[in-house]
Design a protein around this motif. Structure first.
Motif, PDB file in Angstrom:
ATOM      1  N   LEU A  60       0.822  -1.209   0.000  1.00 42.89           N
ATOM      2  CA  LEU A  60       0.000   0.000   0.000  1.00 42.89           C
ATOM      3  C   LEU A  60       0.859   1.262   0.000  1.00 42.89           C
ATOM      4  O   LEU A  60       0.503   2.279  -0.581  1.00 42.89           O
ATOM      5  N   ASP A  61       2.016   1.161   0.635  1.00 44.61           N
ATOM      6  CA  ASP A  61       2.924   2.310   0.700  1.00 44.61           C
ATOM      7  C   ASP A  61       3.596   2.605  -0.638  1.00 44.61           C
ATOM      8  O   ASP A  61       4.186   3.674  -0.812  1.00 44.61           O
ATOM      9  N   ASP A  62       3.527   1.662  -1.584  1.00 44.57           N
ATOM     10  CA  ASP A  62       4.131   1.881  -2.899  1.00 44.57           C
ATOM     11  C   ASP A  62       3.329   2.871  -3.742  1.00 44.57           C
ATOM     12  O   ASP A  62       3.844   3.428  -4.702  1.00 44.57           O
ATOM     13  N   CYS A  63       2.080   3.081  -3.393  1.00 44.17           N
ATOM     14  CA  CYS A  63       1.220   4.035  -4.099  1.00 44.17           C
ATOM     15  C   CYS A  63       1.388   5.413  -3.458  1.00 44.17           C
ATOM     16  O   CYS A  63       1.370   5.560  -2.239  1.00 44.17           O
ATOM     17  N   CYS A  64       1.550   6.430  -4.306  1.00 46.63           N
ATOM     18  CA  CYS A  64       1.755   7.788  -3.768  1.00 46.63           C
ATOM     19  C   CYS A  64       0.425   8.513  -3.523  1.00 46.63           C
ATOM     20  O   CYS A  64       0.410   9.604  -2.964  1.00 46.63           O
ATOM     21  N   HIS A  65      -0.683   7.905  -3.937  1.00 43.94           N
ATOM     22  CA  HIS A  65      -2.028   8.451  -3.720  1.00 43.94           C
ATOM     23  C   HIS A  65      -2.218   9.830  -4.353  1.00 43.94           C
ATOM     24  O   HIS A  65      -2.993  10.650  -3.860  1.00 43.94           O
ATOM     25  N   CYS A  82      -1.679   9.041 -10.000  1.00 46.91           N
ATOM     26  CA  CYS A  82      -0.807   8.718 -11.144  1.00 46.91           C
ATOM     27  C   CYS A  82      -1.559   7.823 -12.132  1.00 46.91           C
ATOM     28  O   CYS A  82      -2.359   6.977 -11.742  1.00 46.91           O
ATOM     29  N   ASN A  83      -1.270   8.029 -13.393  1.00 44.99           N
ATOM     30  CA  ASN A  83      -1.860   7.190 -14.424  1.00 44.99           C
ATOM     31  C   ASN A  83      -0.751   6.736 -15.359  1.00 44.99           C
ATOM     32  O   ASN A  83      -0.210   7.556 -16.090  1.00 44.99           O
ATOM     33  N   PRO A  84      -0.326   5.501 -15.294  1.00 43.65           N
ATOM     34  CA  PRO A  84      -0.924   4.418 -14.514  1.00 43.65           C
ATOM     35  C   PRO A  84      -0.348   4.363 -13.099  1.00 43.65           C
ATOM     36  O   PRO A  84       0.816   4.682 -12.876  1.00 43.65           O
ATOM     37  N   CYS A  85      -1.171   3.910 -12.213  1.00 38.85           N
ATOM     38  CA  CYS A  85      -0.781   3.716 -10.817  1.00 38.85           C
ATOM     39  C   CYS A  85       0.010   2.409 -10.710  1.00 38.85           C
ATOM     40  O   CYS A  85      -0.118   1.527 -11.569  1.00 38.85           O
ATOM     41  N   VAL A  86       0.793   2.257  -9.677  1.00 39.61           N
ATOM     42  CA  VAL A  86       1.528   1.001  -9.486  1.00 39.61           C
ATOM     43  C   VAL A  86       0.560  -0.185  -9.394  1.00 39.61           C
ATOM     44  O   VAL A  86       0.888  -1.288  -9.817  1.00 39.61           O
ATOM     45  N   PHE A  87      -0.643   0.056  -8.903  1.00 37.98           N
ATOM     46  CA  PHE A  87      -1.625  -1.016  -8.809  1.00 37.98           C
ATOM     47  C   PHE A  87      -2.212  -1.341 -10.181  1.00 37.98           C
ATOM     48  O   PHE A  87      -2.568  -2.491 -10.449  1.00 37.98           O
TER      49      PHE A  87
END
Length: 84
Positions: A20-25, A28-33
């Motif tokens: 969850l910490d890998d996402c900067c919220h 971003c497009n694309p997001c790490v998820f």
């Protein structure tokens, strides 16, 4: 002819799920998820294809052995042709 070994066709490895910490919220497009979801789909496709190859590989010796047995049986039952 050499036979393929499992080392020749290793099972695909699943992608590593981001924390969850890998996402900067920050949207971003694309997001790490998003990238993980794409990698997961590629993995599922690759895994399904690999599983089919493994089934074919396991059945191939059985088919070959059955074919050889039919060939030997047919040869044993055939009568030699007289020479002219």
């Amino acid at each position: 002819m050499s036979r393929a070994t499992p080392e020749d066709d290793p099972q695909p490895a699943p992608p590593v799920q981001p924390d969850l910490d890998d996402c900067c919220h920050s949207g971003c497009n694309p997001c790490v998820f998003d990238r993980y979801d794409e990698a997961l789909e590629r993995y599922r496709v690759a895994l399904a294809a690999w599983q089919v190859r493994q089934q074919v590989r396991q059945q191939a010796p059985q088919v070959h052995e059955a074919h050889e047995a039919q060939h030997v049986t047919a040869a044993q039952h055939s009568k030699p042709r007289p020479r002219r």
